[in-house]
Design an enzyme around this catalytic site. Structure first.
Site: not given
Length: 317
Positions: A17, A101, A131, A170, A228
């Protein structure tokens, strides 16, 4: 011996991404500007192949800022960091570059704004994920409460049910998050949600492609790393969408051929931190064993690009 026929469905979008692409560029440009070693706090993205490649170029991966010397640059990973980390780097007068990000940074800003309005935050996320740690670390202890499941919503203890807001990690499953948000709205009718969905475009697009592909496939492989979050969600989405065998593989050598005995169709996708070279490796492994017909399942076009920080753009101008 004639190879058996196999239809190989390729999900699109898949793989890198814009946030991952930007984060990797940041490390490469930092090495170009300052030379090796450049330190990176936590894996820049969750993919061993990518991390090993950057390590070979001179990146040193650490878990805590205390492991980094004062006189070398440090980069913060794409997942984001608590506010205390850049503050500590600034206090030590270190050169640091934030590769968070931009879509994660958007959630950080959102949480800060809600807090300034006197709202306590509820975060939908996975405990311990970098995150989640980074987003919760934007505000003082107790100001962000974590829920992982619908069941958690029933037991979370808030300061004032009329002064709440929520944000999400996210990289969550879109379908799971809908149920948790519904539970939050049912228990706390006054809760304030994001202006726009926190789950990023790349996560949503990759999950939608899997949903479109899964019913066509006897089996599905997701190329990605075990740590991940977005890759693991793709495996779950594939299974829920009707694919009986949905598994994560890091690369072509990880394929369990016995489990795939007798298949006539397989879907291939990849998490947002998996490079195309690993996807090609998996495809080539099937071409070695089968007479492959490739079909593309395209559900969205992506043309998002994020700029690298100015300090690096100036260096390479």
């Amino acid at each position: 011996m004639t190879k058996p026929a196999l239809t190989l469905y390729m999900a699109a979008p898949r793989g890198f991404c814009a946030g991952v692409d930007r984060a990797i560029k940041i490390v490469e440009m930092a090495l170009e500007k300052w030379g090796a070693p450049v330190y990176v706090r936590h894996e820049i993205v969750h993919n061993k192949f990518v991390v090993d490649n950057l390590r070979d170029q001179g990146a040193v991966f650490i878990e805590e800022l205390t492991e980094c010397p004062d006189d070398r640059p440090v980069i913060f990973s794409a997942h984001g960091v608590p506010k205390s980390v850049p503050a500590a780097a600034a206090k030590r007068e270190m050169i640091y570059v934030d590769a968070t990000c931009p879509l994660v940074s958007k959630v950080h800003i959102e949480a800060q704004r809600h807090s300034e309005r006197g709202l306590q935050m509820i975060m939908i996320g996975h405990e311990g994920h970098p995150e989640t740690v980074g987003t919760m670390g934007q505000l003082p202890d107790g100001e962000v409460l974590l829920v992982e499941t619908v069941e958690d919503v029933a037991t979370v203890e808030v300061r004032d049910p009329d002064k709440l807001a929520f944000v999400t990690q996210t990289t969550l499953s879109v379908d799971d998050t809908i149920d948790i948000v519904a539970a939050l709205n049912a228990r706390f009718p006054a809760i304030v949600g994001p202006h726009k969905e926190d789950i990023c475009y790349a996560t949503t697009n990759r999950q939608e492609a899997v949903k479109a592909m899964a019913p066509k496939c006897d089996a599905m492989l997701v190329v990605g790393a075990p740590n991940s979050s977005n890759s693991k969600r793709l495996v779950e989405v594939g299974a829920r969408a009707g694919c009986k065998y949905s598994q994560l593989v890091q690369r072509g050598t990880d394929i369990d051929w016995r489990a795939l005995d007798g298949i006539r169709s397989i879907g291939i996708t990849a998490g947002a931190s998996a490079p195309e070279v690993l996807i090609n490796e998996v495809v080539d492994a099937f071409k070695d064993r089968f007479n492959v017909t490739v079909e593309h399942v395209v559900t969205a076009e992506e043309n998002v690009e994020f700029k690298v920080p100015r300090v690096l753009r100036e260096a390479t101008a």
